[in-house]
Design an enzyme around this catalytic site. Structure first.
Site, short mmCIF file in Angstrom:
data_model
loop_
_atom_site.label_atom_id
_atom_site.label_comp_id
_atom_site.label_asym_id
_atom_site.label_seq_id
_atom_site.Cartn_x
_atom_site.Cartn_y
_atom_site.Cartn_z
N ASN A 112 0.87 -1.18 0.00
CA ASN A 112 0.00 0.00 0.00
C ASN A 112 0.91 1.23 0.00
OD1 ASN A 112 -1.79 2.07 0.45
ND2 ASN A 112 -2.37 1.42 2.53
N TRP A 113 0.98 1.86 -1.16
CA TRP A 113 1.92 2.98 -1.29
C TRP A 113 1.38 4.27 -0.68
CZ3 TRP A 113 4.39 2.81 -6.89
CH2 TRP A 113 5.26 1.72 -6.96
N LYS A 114 0.09 4.27 -0.31
CA LYS A 114 -0.52 5.48 0.27
C LYS A 114 -0.28 6.67 -0.67
CE LYS A 114 -0.15 3.30 4.74
NZ LYS A 114 0.02 3.41 6.19
N HIS A 153 -9.53 1.45 5.13
CA HIS A 153 -8.24 1.61 5.81
C HIS A 153 -8.43 2.56 7.00
CE1 HIS A 153 -4.09 2.67 6.60
NE2 HIS A 153 -3.75 1.57 5.93
N GLY A 191 2.85 2.40 10.84
CA GLY A 191 3.83 3.48 10.68
C GLY A 191 4.57 3.83 11.96
N GLU A 246 -5.14 -4.68 10.77
CA GLU A 246 -4.11 -3.67 10.98
C GLU A 246 -4.38 -2.93 12.30
OE1 GLU A 246 -2.20 -2.52 6.93
OE2 GLU A 246 -3.85 -1.16 7.32
N GLU A 293 -6.71 4.89 8.07
CA GLU A 293 -6.44 6.30 7.77
C GLU A 293 -7.67 6.96 7.15
OE1 GLU A 293 -2.81 5.65 5.58
OE2 GLU A 293 -1.82 5.10 7.46
N GLY A 318 3.00 -1.15 4.27
CA GLY A 318 3.02 0.27 3.95
C GLY A 318 4.44 0.73 3.63
N GLY A 319 5.07 1.38 4.59
CA GLY A 319 6.39 1.98 4.40
C GLY A 319 7.41 1.07 3.70
N SER A 329 3.69 -2.00 10.31
CA SER A 329 5.15 -2.06 10.46
C SER A 329 5.76 -3.40 10.05
CB SER A 329 5.56 -1.69 11.89
OG SER A 329 5.13 -0.38 12.20
#
Ligand code: 13P
Length: 263
Positions: free
Chosen positions: A11-13, A97, A173, A167, A99, A232-233, A211
């Site tokens: 997930n590149w956001k 998600h 993150g 999640e 966010e 993610g990251g 993470s």
């Protein structure tokens, strides 16, 4: 029992322009020719989907989007429909998600409409669920996740082709991950909730997100009810993402060996 398969989703956001996406994905595609038992998918931003689709077409890496609107078309400024995503060869779509729930006020009924729209239009929703730190501290996590799943599935008719991503919000993150044991407990619980909802729960992949990196993924993926990861990251670094994919491939290979001995 069938050998376990893994789904690893990046997930590149809100990262990367179309040009940066093309660059990153061409390198990724050159280095990943597929592995038995592992599916890789990347969810870039909407504006990079066309560039991504061009590079990933006919290859083993699948394409996903990060959001959708539930209506087919209409006066919804700034929104994107399932048909528009399908048109760009999008296969997966992230729904609910944390966010989006927290920063864009998506509530349970909204998530349910998005989930149902994705199912109806042949996209594979990846439904995100998870508790806040305060909810975990007061031991409400199982109730929260159960409610999120029930709410999301309510409007969809006999959904089959979807994925759940657990999640925990406090692990996103932050560099903190839930312990593999806690993750397994939650994933087992999620499978039971799905069963209660009348879903063929054994066929639904349940991913962990929060993470995830190469250094912690083996212990997580090794647990019986963890079918992959929503990354993610670490998915923004090809080396790291490929390392995670490679470790999943090793586990899948091992599982397949066990399967052959058993049968
Ligand atoms: P991180 O892997 O950066 O914690 O993000 C997880 C996530 O939100 C994936 O959807």
């Amino acid at each position: 029992m069938a050998a376990k398969k893994y789904l690893i989703v990046g997930n590149w956001k809100m990262h990367r322009t179309a040009r940066e996406t093309a660059e990153a994905l061409s390198h990724l595609a050159q280095r990943w020719s597929g592995a038995r038992g592992v599916t890789l998918a990347i969810c870039p931003p909407f504006t990079a989907l066309t560039a991504a689709a061009k590079i990933l077409s006919n290859g083993p890496i699948r394409l996903g989007a990060q959001n959708l609107h539930w209506e087919e078309e209409g006066a919804f400024t700034g929104e994107i429909s399932s048909a528009m995503l399908r048109d760009l060869s999008v296969e997966y779509v992230i729904v609910g998600h944390s966010e989006r729930r927290a920063l864009f006020h998506e509530d349970g009924p909204t998530v349910a409409k998005k989930f149902a729209a994705a199912v109806t239009h042949g996209l594979k929703p990846i439904l995100c669920v998870g508790e806040t730190e305060a909810e975990r501290e007061s031991d409400e996590q199982k109730e929260i996740v159960k409610r999120q799943i029930r709410e999301a599935l309510r409007a969809a008719e006999a959904p089959e082709n979807f994925t759940i991503a657990y999640e925990p919000i406090w692990a996103i993150g932050t560099g903190r991950t839930a312990t593999a044991e806690d993750v397994q407990l939650m994933h087992g619980h999620i499978r039971n909730v799905l069963r209660e909802c009348g879903v063929a729960a054994d066929r639904i992949p349940i991913l962990y997100g929060g993470s995830v990196k190469a250094a912690n993924c083996t212990q997580l993926l090794n647990r019986p009810d963890v079918d992959g990861a929503l990354v993610g990251g670490a998915s923004l670094r090809n080396d790291e993402f490929l390392a995670i994919a490679g470790l999943a491939a090793e586990l899948a290979k091992r599982e397949e060996g066990v399967e052959q001995i058993e049968s």
